[in-house]
Design an enzyme around this catalytic site. Structure first.
Site, PDB file in Angstrom:
ATOM      1  N   ARG A  91     -15.189   4.971 -19.564  1.00 30.76           N
ATOM      2  CA  ARG A  91     -16.393   4.342 -20.144  1.00 30.76           C
ATOM      3  C   ARG A  91     -17.723   5.171 -20.090  1.00 30.76           C
ATOM      4  O   ARG A  91     -18.464   5.209 -20.898  1.00 30.76           O
ATOM      5  CB  ARG A  91     -16.628   2.906 -19.632  1.00 30.76           C
ATOM      6  CG  ARG A  91     -15.878   1.949 -20.217  1.00 30.76           C
ATOM      7  CD  ARG A  91     -15.713   0.914 -19.392  1.00 30.76           C
ATOM      8  NE  ARG A  91     -14.895   0.835 -18.011  1.00 30.76           N
ATOM      9  CZ  ARG A  91     -14.615   0.005 -17.409  1.00 30.76           C
ATOM     10  NH1 ARG A  91     -14.955  -1.277 -17.330  1.00 30.76           N
ATOM     11  NH2 ARG A  91     -13.862   0.243 -16.203  1.00 30.76           N
ATOM     12  N   ASP A 123       0.119   6.096 -19.696  1.00 27.05           N
ATOM     13  CA  ASP A 123      -0.208   5.192 -18.280  1.00 27.05           C
ATOM     14  C   ASP A 123       0.113   3.949 -18.570  1.00 27.05           C
ATOM     15  O   ASP A 123      -0.650   3.009 -18.745  1.00 27.05           O
ATOM     16  CB  ASP A 123      -1.732   5.425 -18.152  1.00 27.05           C
ATOM     17  CG  ASP A 123      -2.101   4.655 -16.989  1.00 27.05           C
ATOM     18  OD1 ASP A 123      -1.311   4.299 -15.833  1.00 27.05           O
ATOM     19  OD2 ASP A 123      -3.218   4.319 -16.574  1.00 27.05           O
ATOM     20  N   LYS A 175      -5.420  10.156 -21.983  1.00 22.36           N
ATOM     21  CA  LYS A 175      -4.596   9.243 -21.377  1.00 22.36           C
ATOM     22  C   LYS A 175      -4.641   8.296 -22.336  1.00 22.36           C
ATOM     23  O   LYS A 175      -5.376   7.394 -22.707  1.00 22.36           O
ATOM     24  CB  LYS A 175      -5.405   8.901 -20.110  1.00 22.36           C
ATOM     25  CG  LYS A 175      -4.318   7.613 -19.308  1.00 22.36           C
ATOM     26  CD  LYS A 175      -5.274   7.407 -17.978  1.00 22.36           C
ATOM     27  CE  LYS A 175      -5.943   6.044 -18.221  1.00 22.36           C
ATOM     28  NZ  LYS A 175      -5.520   4.859 -18.389  1.00 22.36           N
ATOM     29  N   LYS A 231       2.451   2.487 -16.359  1.00 24.90           N
ATOM     30  CA  LYS A 231       2.601   1.662 -15.114  1.00 24.90           C
ATOM     31  C   LYS A 231       3.949   1.139 -14.725  1.00 24.90           C
ATOM     32  O   LYS A 231       3.875  -0.163 -14.334  1.00 24.90           O
ATOM     33  CB  LYS A 231       1.251   0.800 -14.442  1.00 24.90           C
ATOM     34  CG  LYS A 231       0.245   1.495 -14.463  1.00 24.90           C
ATOM     35  CD  LYS A 231      -1.080   0.926 -13.764  1.00 24.90           C
ATOM     36  CE  LYS A 231      -2.277   1.509 -13.930  1.00 24.90           C
ATOM     37  NZ  LYS A 231      -2.747   1.847 -15.047  1.00 24.90           N
ATOM     38  N   THR A 271      -6.655  -0.585  -7.857  1.00 26.01           N
ATOM     39  CA  THR A 271      -8.127  -0.587  -7.496  1.00 26.01           C
ATOM     40  C   THR A 271      -8.687  -1.992  -7.597  1.00 26.01           C
ATOM     41  O   THR A 271      -9.994  -2.367  -7.024  1.00 26.01           O
ATOM     42  CB  THR A 271      -9.089   0.293  -8.252  1.00 26.01           C
ATOM     43  OG1 THR A 271      -8.631   0.440  -9.702  1.00 26.01           O
ATOM     44  CG2 THR A 271      -8.695   1.863  -7.844  1.00 26.01           C
ATOM     45  N   ASP A 309       9.986  -1.667 -12.810  1.00 25.30           N
ATOM     46  CA  ASP A 309      11.236  -2.305 -13.183  1.00 25.30           C
ATOM     47  C   ASP A 309      12.735  -1.830 -12.542  1.00 25.30           C
ATOM     48  O   ASP A 309      12.403  -1.219 -11.452  1.00 25.30           O
ATOM     49  CB  ASP A 309      11.380  -1.967 -14.948  1.00 25.30           C
ATOM     50  CG  ASP A 309      12.115  -3.453 -15.493  1.00 25.30           C
ATOM     51  OD1 ASP A 309      13.182  -3.801 -14.945  1.00 25.30           O
ATOM     52  OD2 ASP A 309      11.687  -3.595 -16.622  1.00 25.30           O
TER      53      ASP A 309
HETATM   54  O1  C5P Z   1     -13.681   3.446 -17.928  1.00 22.24           O
HETATM   55  P1  C5P Z   1     -13.044   3.931 -16.876  1.00 22.24           P
HETATM   56  O2  C5P Z   1     -13.630   5.298 -16.592  1.00 22.24           O
HETATM   57  O3  C5P Z   1     -13.207   2.994 -15.596  1.00 22.24           O
HETATM   58  O4  C5P Z   1     -11.592   4.038 -17.220  1.00 22.24           O
HETATM   59  C1  C5P Z   1     -10.519   4.366 -16.184  1.00 22.24           C
HETATM   60  C2  C5P Z   1      -9.145   4.455 -16.725  1.00 22.24           C
HETATM   61  O5  C5P Z   1      -8.224   4.661 -15.688  1.00 22.24           O
HETATM   62  C3  C5P Z   1      -8.791   3.344 -17.289  1.00 22.24           C
HETATM   63  O6  C5P Z   1      -7.900   3.561 -18.554  1.00 22.24           O
HETATM   64  C4  C5P Z   1      -8.045   2.281 -16.342  1.00 22.24           C
HETATM   65  O7  C5P Z   1      -6.911   1.688 -16.884  1.00 22.24           O
HETATM   66  C5  C5P Z   1      -7.434   3.574 -15.349  1.00 22.24           C
HETATM   67  N1  C5P Z   1      -7.050   3.367 -14.204  1.00 22.24           N
HETATM   68  C6  C5P Z   1      -7.868   2.731 -13.437  1.00 22.24           C
HETATM   69  N2  C5P Z   1      -7.501   2.482 -12.077  1.00 22.24           N
HETATM   70  C7  C5P Z   1      -6.087   2.616 -11.698  1.00 22.24           C
HETATM   71  C8  C5P Z   1      -5.200   3.219 -12.434  1.00 22.24           C
HETATM   72  C9  C5P Z   1      -5.582   3.467 -14.068  1.00 22.24           C
HETATM   73  O8  C5P Z   1      -9.129   2.449 -13.445  1.00 22.24           O
HETATM   74  N3  C5P Z   1      -5.684   2.233 -10.380  1.00 22.24           N
END
Ligand code: C5P
Length: 226
Positions: A206, A57, A30, A59, A113, A62
């Site tokens: 992460r 991603d 991603k 998002k 979220t 527009d």
């Molecule tokens: O580091 P972590 O596992 O929290 O990464 C989650 C990924 O998913 C990040 O790239 C974040 O931008 C993305 N994301 C998210 N919540 C969303 C949409 C995308 O955490 N609603």
């Protein structure tokens, strides 16, 4: 079986490739706005050539014409999945799908979220029972407009699967084992729980990126959803 998606939340091309060199077996990756703003589509071509599937991603939210153009460009450069905001509305989602053809999957972000119930109520200008109510309302709207699926926290997966039926893609960030630091994610579940509830794509950043041994962390995730 659910797909694992590695979130390439790193600063530049070199860091992304270094990470992928260390982790065997990654299919989906991603790219978010941080890395893509730095690298542009050149990195997408490079990752495609290395055999990865690309989830872009950005998002988009527009006017329909602009989102249609953006999705057409994504398709042109070989992207496999893109995100739009469900709040962009049915016409925007339909325009995204029109440009996507059958090469690009379009998934809609329902409620970020990071929004609390109070913040959501203030944004919408009316009380809202729970973010899950809004997630469900927007997910239905997005599917009716043609979206292939939605992005949500793992805690909404079962509800969405039951409501949207078997065909919808359910893309799920917020994947954490009980021992992983949550960071800024609050609505979390393990990869196995999300997969069992019906998620099709598990987005992990992460817990792998910050692991002492990213390859072992990735292998553990693969094993847990087998
Ligand atoms: O580091 P972590 O596992 O929290 O990464 C989650 C990924 O998913 C990040 O790239 C974040 O931008 C993305 N994301 C998210 N919540 C969303 C949409 C995308 O955490 N609603």
């Amino acid at each position: 079986m659910a797909e694992l998606v590695l979130a390439l939340d790193v600063a530049d091309r070199e860091a992304a490739l270094r990470l992928l060199d260390r982790i065997p077996g990654v299919g989906w990756v991603k790219l978010g706005s941080v890395l893509f703003t730095r690298t542009g589509p050149a990195l997408i071509a490079e990752l495609k050539a290395r055999g990865h599937q690309i989830f872009l991603d950005l998002k988009w939210h527009d006017i329909p014409n602009t989102v249609q153009g953006a999705v057409a460009q994504a398709r042109e450069v070989g992207v496999d999945m893109v995100t739009v905001h469900a709040l962009g509305g049915a016409a925007m989602i339909a325009a995204a799908k029109a440009a996507a053809g059958d090469r690009v999957q379009v998934v809609a972000v329902t409620v970020l979220t990071s929004h609390s119930t109070a913040e959501l109520a203030s944004l919408l200008g009316r009380p809202t029972a729970t973010p899950a109510d809004e997630v469900l309302r927007l997910a239905r709207l997005a599917r009716q407009a043609g979206a292939d699926g939605v992005v949500s926290s793992p805690l909404e997966t079962a509800l969405l699967r039951a409501d949207l039926g078997p065909g919808a893609l359910l893309v799920t960030p917020g994947i954490r084992s009980p021992t992983d630091p949550k960071g800024d994610q609050t609505r979390t579940a393990t990869a196995a729980e999300a997969a069992r509830a019906g998620s099709t794509h598990l987005v992990v950043g992460r817990p792998v990126l910050q692991a002492a041994d990213p390859a072992a962390a990735w292998a553990g995730l693969v094993e847990s959803i087998r």
